[in-house]
Enzyme design. Structure first.
Site, PDB file in Angstrom:
ATOM      1  N   ASN A 278       0.866  -1.183   0.000  1.00  0.00           N
ATOM      2  CA  ASN A 278       0.000   0.000   0.000  1.00  0.00           C
ATOM      3  C   ASN A 278       0.902   1.232   0.000  1.00  0.00           C
ATOM      4  O   ASN A 278       2.101   1.118   0.292  1.00  0.00           O
ATOM      5  CB  ASN A 278      -0.986  -0.041   1.186  1.00  0.00           C
TER       6      ASN A 278
ATOM      7  N   ASN B  15      -8.000  -7.487   9.888  1.00  0.00           N
ATOM      8  CA  ASN B  15      -8.100  -8.119   8.572  1.00  0.00           C
ATOM      9  C   ASN B  15      -8.249  -9.632   8.613  1.00  0.00           C
ATOM     10  O   ASN B  15      -8.323 -10.272   7.558  1.00  0.00           O
ATOM     11  CB  ASN B  15      -6.880  -7.761   7.717  1.00  0.00           C
TER      12      ASN B  15
ATOM     13  N   ARG C  81       0.007 -11.697   2.654  1.00  0.00           N
ATOM     14  CA  ARG C  81      -0.915 -11.663   3.793  1.00  0.00           C
ATOM     15  C   ARG C  81      -1.805 -12.917   3.840  1.00  0.00           C
ATOM     16  O   ARG C  81      -2.278 -13.287   4.918  1.00  0.00           O
ATOM     17  CB  ARG C  81      -1.777 -10.388   3.765  1.00  0.00           C
TER      18      ARG C  81
ATOM     19  N   ARG D 230      -8.743  -3.821  -2.260  1.00  0.00           N
ATOM     20  CA  ARG D 230      -8.495  -5.089  -1.580  1.00  0.00           C
ATOM     21  C   ARG D 230      -9.672  -6.062  -1.738  1.00  0.00           C
ATOM     22  O   ARG D 230      -9.495  -7.187  -2.156  1.00  0.00           O
ATOM     23  CB  ARG D 230      -8.204  -4.853  -0.101  1.00  0.00           C
TER      24      ARG D 230
ATOM     25  N   HIS E 280      -8.450   0.545   2.657  1.00  0.00           N
ATOM     26  CA  HIS E 280      -9.418  -0.272   3.398  1.00  0.00           C
ATOM     27  C   HIS E 280     -10.502   0.660   3.910  1.00  0.00           C
ATOM     28  O   HIS E 280     -10.205   1.798   4.299  1.00  0.00           O
ATOM     29  CB  HIS E 280      -8.772  -0.923   4.634  1.00  0.00           C
TER      30      HIS E 280
ATOM     31  N   ALA F 238       2.992   1.128   8.124  1.00  0.00           N
ATOM     32  CA  ALA F 238       2.513  -0.051   7.383  1.00  0.00           C
ATOM     33  C   ALA F 238       1.119   0.205   6.828  1.00  0.00           C
ATOM     34  O   ALA F 238       0.523  -0.659   6.178  1.00  0.00           O
ATOM     35  CB  ALA F 238       2.482  -1.264   8.294  1.00  0.00           C
TER      36      ALA F 238
ATOM     37  N   CYS G 139      -7.064  -1.066  12.956  1.00  0.00           N
ATOM     38  CA  CYS G 139      -6.445  -2.198  12.254  1.00  0.00           C
ATOM     39  C   CYS G 139      -5.777  -3.173  13.214  1.00  0.00           C
ATOM     40  O   CYS G 139      -5.653  -4.358  12.905  1.00  0.00           O
ATOM     41  CB  CYS G 139      -5.357  -1.728  11.298  1.00  0.00           C
TER      42      CYS G 139
HETATM   43  N1  ARG Z   1       0.244  -3.483   5.804  1.00  0.00           N
HETATM   44  C1  ARG Z   1      -1.109  -3.932   5.977  1.00  0.00           C
HETATM   45  C2  ARG Z   1      -1.748  -4.150   4.611  1.00  0.00           C
HETATM   46  O1  ARG Z   1      -1.437  -3.422   3.714  1.00  0.00           O
HETATM   47  C3  ARG Z   1      -1.896  -2.959   6.794  1.00  0.00           C
HETATM   48  C4  ARG Z   1      -3.267  -3.401   7.135  1.00  0.00           C
HETATM   49  C5  ARG Z   1      -4.075  -2.379   7.850  1.00  0.00           C
HETATM   50  N2  ARG Z   1      -5.311  -2.904   8.260  1.00  0.00           N
HETATM   51  C6  ARG Z   1      -6.510  -2.322   8.164  1.00  0.00           C
HETATM   52  N3  ARG Z   1      -7.534  -2.917   8.684  1.00  0.00           N
HETATM   53  N4  ARG Z   1      -6.681  -1.217   7.492  1.00  0.00           N
HETATM   54  O2  ARG Z   1      -2.538  -5.038   4.408  1.00  0.00           O
END
Ligand code: ARG
Length: 279
Positions: free
Chosen positions: A24, A73, A92, A139, A168, A256, A262
């Protein structure tokens, strides 16, 4: 009157957290994360939630899975069902067996989406009252959200996420209670903004600099909202709406693309979920 049940939240300590890939626009491997600082910030979020009366459950951190800390997530919770995510990125997707095992061991019914339909759990699907608000494009797939709506028998309102920094739904929309939510308007197109304005009577906008600090990525516990530091406008709006705001600096996780929300997954349903209020 009986007191409300104790809120339950799943978190995963940042033992193996780091910026090891870039999936991201926030992630930059050359910047990295400072482990000791990440630990302190995570612990402060943890302790803040515990002080609010939350029962925090812990996942065991796993080497090679730096984003396992982002438990939001893992999947979507609906009553006693855990609908496991199908991650867009392979890096992931490797988290899923660990989440599935945890939920199976903790009394949830673990379900899966059809193959090749992407869905990133509570990161992209948030109940506000009876409706499941669903972010798609970067996503999660719109078709995955439709499938979830049919499976659970709930109304789904798909919202296209048009700004890559807000990839997200939980980065730009935060239900507070049935009919009330925080949002960052520019993360949505005019259609999405209209959908939100029509279906959420009390919609509180977050200004751009604070949205960029992930102010919308907040954890709601009763009438308290825990969010990243240096969001004074958000704190003021929340106070005006009758909420207490607690700031916890989580900048190591912003690297991140994550923040308070998150790093948590509400196991008994988020505060605003209509099904939760009915028990
Ligand atoms: N680095 C993770 C990703 O890109 C961060 C996730 C953040 N989570 C969230 N629920 N927004 O997937």
């Amino acid at each position: 009157m009986s007191s409300p049940p104790q809120p339950r939240i799943l978190m995963c300590p940042p033992d193996h957290y780091g910026i090891e890939y870039e999936i991201n626009p926030w992630m930059n491997r050359s910047l990295g994360a400072v482990a000791a600082l990440a630990f302190r910030q995570w612990q402060q979020l943890h302790d803040t939630l515990v002080a609010l009366g939350v029962r925090v459950e812990r996942m065991t951190p796993q080497p090679g899975l730096p984003d396992l800390v982002f438990t939001a997530n893992a999947g979507l919770i609906f009553h006693n069902t855990f609908l496991s995510s199908r991650f867009r990125h392979e890096v992931r997707a490797r988290e899923s067996p660990h989440f599935d095992a945890w939920f199976a061991a903790n009394g949830f019914t673990v379900e899966h989406l059809p193959e090749k339909t992407f869905h990133e759990g509570a990161g992209d699907a948030l109940f506000c009252g009876e409706t499941l608000f669903a972010g798609y494009r970067t996503r999660s797939d719109a078709t995955a959200h439709q499938w979830v709506g049919e499976k659970f028998g709930v109304r789904v309102l798909p919202l296209e996420l048009v700004n890559p920094r807000f990839y997200h739904l939980d980065t730009c929309f935060c239900p507070l209670a049935p009919g009330a939510a925080l949002y960052f308007p520019d993360a949505f197109d005019t259609y999405g903004q209209r959908v939100l304005q029509t279906h959420v009577p009390k919609l509180i906008p977050v200004v751009e600099p604070e949205a960029h600090r992930f102010g919308c990525n907040a954890v709601v516990v009763g009438k308290t909202v825990v969010h990243n530091s240096r969001c004074p406008g958000l704190a003021a709006s929340l106070a005006q709406a009758g909420y207490r705001s607690i700031e916890v600096e989580l900048d190591e996780f912003l690297k991140a693309g994550g923040s308070a929300k998150c790093l948590t997954l509400r196991l008994d349903g988020e505060e605003a979920a209509g099904w939760k209020q009915k028990g």
